[in-house]
Design an enzyme around this catalytic site. Structure first.
Site, PDB file in Angstrom:
ATOM      1  N   THR A  14      13.486  -0.100  -4.829  1.00  0.00           N
ATOM      2  CA  THR A  14      12.950  -0.073  -6.187  1.00  0.00           C
ATOM      3  C   THR A  14      12.896   1.188  -6.927  1.00  0.00           C
ATOM      4  OG1 THR A  14      11.596  -1.835  -5.150  1.00  0.00           O
ATOM      5  CG2 THR A  14      10.819  -0.915  -7.077  1.00  0.00           C
ATOM      6  N   LYS A 107       3.353   8.164   0.171  1.00  0.00           N
ATOM      7  CA  LYS A 107       2.169   8.166   0.781  1.00  0.00           C
ATOM      8  C   LYS A 107       1.901   8.249   2.079  1.00  0.00           C
ATOM      9  CE  LYS A 107       2.318   3.709  -0.693  1.00  0.00           C
ATOM     10  NZ  LYS A 107       2.935   3.140  -1.845  1.00  0.00           N
ATOM     11  N   ILE A 138       0.450   6.550 -12.869  1.00  0.00           N
ATOM     12  CA  ILE A 138      -0.695   7.328 -13.273  1.00  0.00           C
ATOM     13  C   ILE A 138      -0.519   8.656 -13.169  1.00  0.00           C
ATOM     14  CG2 ILE A 138      -3.230   7.510 -13.470  1.00  0.00           C
ATOM     15  CD1 ILE A 138      -3.439   4.547 -12.902  1.00  0.00           C
ATOM     16  N   GLY A 189       6.351 -11.487  -3.916  1.00  0.00           N
ATOM     17  CA  GLY A 189       6.924 -10.256  -3.217  1.00  0.00           C
ATOM     18  C   GLY A 189       5.876  -8.864  -3.601  1.00  0.00           C
ATOM     19  N   LYS A 207      -3.718   7.307  -0.148  1.00  0.00           N
ATOM     20  CA  LYS A 207      -3.756   7.640  -1.457  1.00  0.00           C
ATOM     21  C   LYS A 207      -4.994   8.412  -1.428  1.00  0.00           C
ATOM     22  CE  LYS A 207      -0.837   3.917  -3.038  1.00  0.00           C
ATOM     23  NZ  LYS A 207      -0.766   2.607  -3.810  1.00  0.00           N
ATOM     24  N   GLY A 304       5.876  -0.450  -9.215  1.00  0.00           N
ATOM     25  CA  GLY A 304       6.890  -0.932  -9.821  1.00  0.00           C
ATOM     26  C   GLY A 304       8.065   0.105 -10.176  1.00  0.00           C
TER      27      GLY A 304
END
Ligand code: NAP
Ligand code: HSE
Length: 428
Positions: A14, A107, A138, A189, A207, A304
């Site tokens: 991805t 991470k 972000i 998913g 994180k 994403g």
């Protein structure tokens, strides 16, 4: 013609595909913004024959990511494979030893090995950057490392796992039980290959550990996080919390206290009308508080292809521009060991007690709570079944140890029909 910045990308899933698309589609913008071309030289993944929906023509292929990391013709090794150890760690170490900068979205690897990788990087005059590893698109790592570098950070807080926020908000929106929404998230998913990473709070804990290191100048210490996932959150609690003006979030909080560094990733109630309370679906939110700046609220896509690749590119662009930042905001060798707080700051709690519906039950409850120093702020008794009555209590601020003493005392009263539920209420 300025020298190009030459990338080797390991991992073409991805995120890797998202990065390739940006490098291919925005070559002119990248060159204009950095003053030099940004080029992909070679790539690596497990399966060379897989159709990835993006052209790999013009890139060399390496079966072994470690070989890719060591190539003489790359400047930056971009690690997008995942996994805390194994090929990801081995190839990042190889890249640093070979004098390459490293950009990663990993991470899990950094939460466990970030300190040694950061020290390796500095010993070799290289950088390790990881904007994409926390809250996807972000730019929170940049915000903490650069934008807020003049502040003492008083608190870092946030919803940093989109899957958990999707599950919790979907449960509330549709009135569905956890198990059903978990299955739904799986079929969409959303869940990691090992779902415990998401619903057990581990991914979000990784994180938080990274942000805490930057915020407080401490070595990343994932093991010190007080960790609890969302598996025990029931639709009853979500609905009762909503009735009382709250929403339940998997909330990470890091703050330096007189008792040491407090790091928690656990379900909490937050006011429904707060920015955190209004966070829907798979969106992430990170709140940063500094002594000079006050409160900053960052909200956006935590995962994403596009959002995560956007964050990876910000690190690549920094390197292309010659902006060289330490991994955790100061030289790795100057980071202090994190002295973990042994107890959490006092807070109000939401309690749900399923009481035997018999005379004196409530009196026993209030007496046990009172003796343990737990003061009641609000109490509600809702619908009854034939034998039991759910009692909802919001306490005044109390320490977790006093609350635990009270809960254990309640267990001995004989009036509880099932184990009590206690969830912290976070002031946001
Ligand atoms: P992914 O879709 O599962 O892709 C992983 C890629 O790594 C695949 O191309 C795979 O090759 C390759 N790979 C795995 N093991 C390998 C090995 N031993 N040697 C060579 N290649 C190997 O993962 P992703 O979602 O892109 O995530 C990549 C990283 O970004 C992870 O650290 C993840 O935690 C992080 N991240 C992801 C997101 C997100 O939204 N997906 C958000 C933030 C951070 P094949 O394709 O040939 O199998
Ligand atoms: N599993 C993670 C999430 C992916 O749901 O937020 C992004 O790190």
């Amino acid at each position: 013609m300025p020298e190009p910045l030459r990338l080797g990308i390991a991992g073409l899933g991805t995120v890797g595909v998202g990065v390739i698309k940006i490098v291919r589609q925005k070559a002119n913008v990248l060159a204009a913004r950095t003053g030099r071309p940004v080029e992909i030289v070679a790539v690596s993944a497990r399966n060379r024959d897989k159709d990835r929906g993006v052209s790999l023509s013009g890139y060399d292929w390496e079966d072994d990511p470690v070989a890719l990391a060591k190539r003489d013709d790359i400047d930056v090794f971009v690690e997008l494979m995942g996994g805390s150890d194994g090929p990801a760690k081995a190839s990042c170490e190889a890249a640093l030893a070979a004098g390459k900068d490293v950009v990663t979205a990993n991470k899990a690897m950094l939460a466990l090995h970030g300190q040694e990788l950061a020290e390796d990087a500095e010993a070799n005059g290289r950088v390790v950057r990881f904007e994409a590893a926390v809250a996807g698109g972000i730019p929170v790592v940049k915000a903490l490392t650069e934008g807020l570098a003049g502040n003492d950070i008083t608190r870092v807080m946030g919803v940093m796992n989109g899957t958990c926020n999707y599950i919790l908000t979907r449960m509330e929106g549709a009135g569905l039980p956890y198990k059903e929404v978990f299955e739904e998230a799986n079929s969409l998913g959303y869940l990691e290959a090992d779902p415990t990473l998401d619903v057990g709070g581990i991914d979000a804990g990784h994180k938080l550990a990274l942000l805490a290191s930057i915020a407080y100048g401490t070595k990343v210490c994932f093991d010190a996080i007080e960790l609890e996932g969302i598996e025990r959150i029931s639709i009853e609690d979500i609905e009762h919390a909503a009735d009382m003006g709250y929403r339940i979030k998997l909330l990470g909080v890091a703050q330096m206290t007189g008792r040491g560094l407090e790091q928690r990733m656990s379900p909490c109630l937050v006011p429904a009308d707060s920015p955190l309370g209004q966070l829907e679906g798979a969106t992430n939110m990170v709140i940063l508080e500094g002594d000079a700046v006050g409160q900053i609220v960052l909200r956006g896509a935590g995962a994403g292809e596009g959002p995560t690749a956007s964050a990876v590119m910000s690190d690549i662009i920094d390197i292309a521009r010659g902006t060289r930042l330490t991994t955790f905001g100061q030289p790795a060798t100057t980071l202090e060991p994190a002295r973990a707080a042994k107890s959490t700051a006092p807070a109000p709690y939401y309690l749900r007690l399923e009481l035997q519906d018999k005379p004196g039950a409530l009196a026993k409850v209030s007496s046990v709570l009172g003796e343990a120093g737990v003061s009641i702020d609000r109490m509600r008794q809702n619908e009854h079944s034939a034998e039991t009555a759910p009692v909802l209590i919001v306490t005044h601020k109390v320490t977790r140890s006093a609350l635990d003493a009270a809960l254990s005392g309640l267990g001995g009263t004989g009036v509880l029909a099932q184990d009590p539920v206690a969830i912290r209420i976070e002031t946001v």
